[in-house]
Design a protein around this motif. Structure first.
Motif, PDB file in Angstrom:
ATOM      1  N   THR A  72       0.857  -1.185   0.000  1.00  0.00           N
ATOM      2  CA  THR A  72       0.000   0.000   0.000  1.00  0.00           C
ATOM      3  C   THR A  72       0.890   1.231   0.000  1.00  0.00           C
ATOM      4  N   ILE A  73       0.598   2.117  -0.919  1.00  0.00           N
ATOM      5  CA  ILE A  73       1.383   3.350  -1.008  1.00  0.00           C
ATOM      6  C   ILE A  73       0.475   4.515  -0.637  1.00  0.00           C
ATOM      7  N   ASP A  74       0.832   5.213   0.411  1.00  0.00           N
ATOM      8  CA  ASP A  74       0.055   6.375   0.837  1.00  0.00           C
ATOM      9  C   ASP A  74       0.932   7.616   0.640  1.00  0.00           C
ATOM     10  N   GLU A  75       0.738   8.244  -0.508  1.00  0.00           N
ATOM     11  CA  GLU A  75       1.599   9.399  -0.834  1.00  0.00           C
ATOM     12  C   GLU A  75       1.331  10.575   0.100  1.00  0.00           C
ATOM     13  N   ALA A  76       0.057  10.739   0.513  1.00  0.00           N
ATOM     14  CA  ALA A  76      -0.279  11.859   1.399  1.00  0.00           C
ATOM     15  C   ALA A  76       0.466  11.729   2.731  1.00  0.00           C
ATOM     16  N   LYS A  77       0.502  10.505   3.267  1.00  0.00           N
ATOM     17  CA  LYS A  77       1.206  10.283   4.544  1.00  0.00           C
ATOM     18  C   LYS A  77       2.707  10.077   4.351  1.00  0.00           C
ATOM     19  N   GLY A  78       3.110   9.829   3.097  1.00  0.00           N
ATOM     20  CA  GLY A  78       4.519   9.536   2.847  1.00  0.00           C
ATOM     21  C   GLY A  78       4.910   8.187   3.432  1.00  0.00           C
ATOM     22  N   GLN A  79       3.998   7.207   3.270  1.00  0.00           N
ATOM     23  CA  GLN A  79       4.241   5.887   3.872  1.00  0.00           C
ATOM     24  C   GLN A  79       4.014   4.748   2.874  1.00  0.00           C
ATOM     25  N   VAL A  80       4.809   3.728   3.039  1.00  0.00           N
ATOM     26  CA  VAL A  80       4.628   2.506   2.252  1.00  0.00           C
ATOM     27  C   VAL A  80       4.433   1.368   3.250  1.00  0.00           C
ATOM     28  N   THR A  81       3.388   0.561   3.019  1.00  0.00           N
ATOM     29  CA  THR A  81       3.121  -0.555   3.934  1.00  0.00           C
ATOM     30  C   THR A  81       3.187  -1.864   3.164  1.00  0.00           C
ATOM     31  N   VAL A  82       3.913  -2.805   3.736  1.00  0.00           N
ATOM     32  CA  VAL A  82       3.926  -4.160   3.174  1.00  0.00           C
ATOM     33  C   VAL A  82       3.239  -5.073   4.185  1.00  0.00           C
ATOM     34  N   ALA A  83       2.129  -5.677   3.763  1.00  0.00           N
ATOM     35  CA  ALA A  83       1.417  -6.629   4.621  1.00  0.00           C
ATOM     36  C   ALA A  83       1.722  -8.039   4.134  1.00  0.00           C
TER      37      ALA A  83
ATOM     38  N   PRO B 176       1.458 -12.439   4.277  1.00  0.00           N
ATOM     39  CA  PRO B 176       0.399 -13.442   4.458  1.00  0.00           C
ATOM     40  C   PRO B 176       0.268 -13.890   5.911  1.00  0.00           C
ATOM     41  N   ASP B 177       1.351 -13.842   6.695  1.00  0.00           N
ATOM     42  CA  ASP B 177       1.267 -14.290   8.098  1.00  0.00           C
ATOM     43  C   ASP B 177       0.625 -13.245   9.019  1.00  0.00           C
ATOM     44  N   GLY B 178       0.154 -12.140   8.438  1.00  0.00           N
ATOM     45  CA  GLY B 178      -0.533 -11.130   9.231  1.00  0.00           C
ATOM     46  C   GLY B 178       0.363  -9.996   9.702  1.00  0.00           C
ATOM     47  N   SER B 179       1.679 -10.189   9.576  1.00  0.00           N
ATOM     48  CA  SER B 179       2.588  -9.115  10.006  1.00  0.00           C
ATOM     49  C   SER B 179       2.654  -8.048   8.910  1.00  0.00           C
ATOM     50  N   ALA B 180       3.087  -6.871   9.313  1.00  0.00           N
ATOM     51  CA  ALA B 180       3.180  -5.766   8.345  1.00  0.00           C
ATOM     52  C   ALA B 180       4.349  -4.859   8.706  1.00  0.00           C
ATOM     53  N   SER B 181       4.941  -4.230   7.680  1.00  0.00           N
ATOM     54  CA  SER B 181       5.979  -3.208   7.917  1.00  0.00           C
ATOM     55  C   SER B 181       5.480  -1.901   7.335  1.00  0.00           C
ATOM     56  N   VAL B 182       5.562  -0.875   8.132  1.00  0.00           N
ATOM     57  CA  VAL B 182       5.214   0.467   7.660  1.00  0.00           C
ATOM     58  C   VAL B 182       6.527   1.234   7.525  1.00  0.00           C
ATOM     59  N   MET B 183       6.753   1.734   6.331  1.00  0.00           N
ATOM     60  CA  MET B 183       8.044   2.381   6.065  1.00  0.00           C
ATOM     61  C   MET B 183       7.839   3.811   5.580  1.00  0.00           C
ATOM     62  N   ALA B 184       8.716   4.669   6.022  1.00  0.00           N
ATOM     63  CA  ALA B 184       8.673   6.055   5.542  1.00  0.00           C
ATOM     64  C   ALA B 184       9.108   6.071   4.083  1.00  0.00           C
ATOM     65  N   MET B 185       8.450   6.890   3.305  1.00  0.00           N
ATOM     66  CA  MET B 185       8.711   6.898   1.872  1.00  0.00           C
ATOM     67  C   MET B 185      10.143   7.335   1.529  1.00  0.00           C
ATOM     68  N   ASP B 186      10.788   8.049   2.450  1.00  0.00           N
ATOM     69  CA  ASP B 186      12.156   8.485   2.149  1.00  0.00           C
ATOM     70  C   ASP B 186      13.198   7.467   2.632  1.00  0.00           C
ATOM     71  N   SER B 187      12.746   6.232   2.887  1.00  0.00           N
ATOM     72  CA  SER B 187      13.705   5.207   3.332  1.00  0.00           C
ATOM     73  C   SER B 187      14.075   4.296   2.164  1.00  0.00           C
ATOM     74  N   PRO B 188      15.293   3.737   2.179  1.00  0.00           N
ATOM     75  CA  PRO B 188      15.663   2.799   1.110  1.00  0.00           C
ATOM     76  C   PRO B 188      14.774   1.556   1.127  1.00  0.00           C
ATOM     77  N   GLU B 189      14.268   1.186   2.306  1.00  0.00           N
ATOM     78  CA  GLU B 189      13.398  -0.002   2.402  1.00  0.00           C
ATOM     79  C   GLU B 189      12.082   0.228   1.641  1.00  0.00           C
ATOM     80  N   ALA B 190      11.506   1.433   1.799  1.00  0.00           N
ATOM     81  CA  ALA B 190      10.267   1.757   1.071  1.00  0.00           C
ATOM     82  C   ALA B 190      10.537   1.762  -0.430  1.00  0.00           C
ATOM     83  N   PHE B 191      11.662   2.336  -0.804  1.00  0.00           N
ATOM     84  CA  PHE B 191      12.016   2.385  -2.238  1.00  0.00           C
ATOM     85  C   PHE B 191      12.166   0.966  -2.791  1.00  0.00           C
ATOM     86  N   ALA B 192      12.795   0.077  -2.000  1.00  0.00           N
ATOM     87  CA  ALA B 192      12.990  -1.303  -2.456  1.00  0.00           C
ATOM     88  C   ALA B 192      11.640  -2.011  -2.634  1.00  0.00           C
ATOM     89  N   ALA B 193      10.718  -1.783  -1.695  1.00  0.00           N
ATOM     90  CA  ALA B 193       9.408  -2.447  -1.779  1.00  0.00           C
ATOM     91  C   ALA B 193       8.632  -1.951  -2.996  1.00  0.00           C
TER      92      ALA B 193
END
Ligand SMILES: C[S@@+](CC[C@H](N)C(=O)[O-])C[C@H]1O[C@@H](n2cnc3c(N)ncnc32)[C@H](O)[C@@H]1O
Length: 260
Positions: free
Chosen positions: A3-14, A16-33
């Motif tokens: 999920t990409i939320d440009e307004a919040k500047g956040q990228v979320t990867v959910a 299948p096991d129910g866990s999720a990572s919320v990453m700031a858009m200016d992070s290399p991790e968000a860019f990689a996802a």
């Protein structure tokens, strides 16, 4: 799920096991996802089938071309060998870089089938003078003999494997072409993206293992003259440290006798 939320500047990867990572858009991790999803979408829409270089179709991700250009600039090879010619765009690209560097380098392209119209276009191209074509399977004995005959001792040689990308074929190519690579240079096993896009349209279920990366991993176990070595970014004022690429785990550097 991404999920990409440009307004919040956040990228979320959910996951299948129910866990999720919320990453700031200016992070290399968000860019990689986001890049990983972009690569998958690009595969589905055949993004890489939309470019030419000096008039010839070139079936590559543009970032891969910029990165290999950085490697060529640093290495200044006398010879670039590429298996897999298709329309000749990549041969023209490599030949053009060598010419622009004022280098007398040449490019050898090998393909199991060089269609008449592609051959004619390559042979009449302004870069034709530094391109040699060899028609035949890259792993056939007479093909490799013809390639060896065109490389002189002491030359700086860079090899790119971009023909048939099955595990078996790339494994054989690595065996045959690695000895031609000069110390410090690379053999590049292109299109390891296959593992990443397995399950997408135009893929086979066995791509999870039947791919260039499997061949690379096995090759590295038995040939200690080479190691997997990412060419460092020649310039980087951003925070991204990893290539966005169709060629993951592809750069095998010859380390025996290589300058430090
Ligand atoms: C992905 S295309 C090459 C793209 C090209 N390097 C470019 O950047 O535009 C793959 C090519 O490999 C060739 N090929 C397939 N099997 C081969 C083999 N056994 N030996 C040599 N070439 C082969 C195909 O004919 C095809 O032209």
């Amino acid at each position: 799920m991404l999920t990409i939320d440009e307004a919040k500047g956040q990228v979320t990867v959910a996951r299948p096991d129910g866990s999720a990572s919320v990453m700031a858009m200016d992070s290399p991790e968000a860019f990689a996802a986001v890049s990983s999803a972009w690569l998958r979408c690009g595969w589905d829409v055949k993004y890489v089938y939309g470019f030419t270089w000096m008039g010839r179709p070139i079936i590559q991700l543009p970032e891969d071309l910029i990165r290999i250009q950085e490697v060529i600039w640093r290495l200044r090879p006398d010879v670039i060998i590429e298996t897999g010619v298709a329309h000749g765009g990549s041969l023209v690209f490599y030949a053009g870089i060598l010419a622009a560097m004022g280098n007398k380098g040449r490019v050898i392209g090998i393909d199991v089938e060089i269609r008449a119209h592609n051959r004619a276009a390559i042979e009449s191209h302004p870069m034709a003078g530094s391109i040699e074509l060899i028609e035949g399977s890259s792993t056939a004995e007479d093909t490799i003999a013809a390639v060896r005959a065109r490389v002189n001792p002491g030359e700086t040689v860079l090899v790119l494997l971009d023909s048939n990308h099955t595990y078996e074929h790339v494994a054989r190519e690595l065996e045959l072409y690695a000895p031609l690579v000069s110390p410090g240079s690379y053999i590049v096993a292109c299109d390891g993206i296959m593992a990443q896009v397995a399950g997408a349209p135009r893929t086979n279920p066995d791509w999870t293992w039947n791919n260039p990366i499997s061949a690379v991993e096995e090759f590295l176990e038995r040939d200690l003259r080479f190691r997997l070595e990412e060419p460092g970014f020649a310039f980087n004022e951003g925070v991204v440290r990893e290539r966005v690429t169709y060629w993951p785990k592809s750069f095998l550097r010859r380390i025996d006798g290589a300058p430090a």
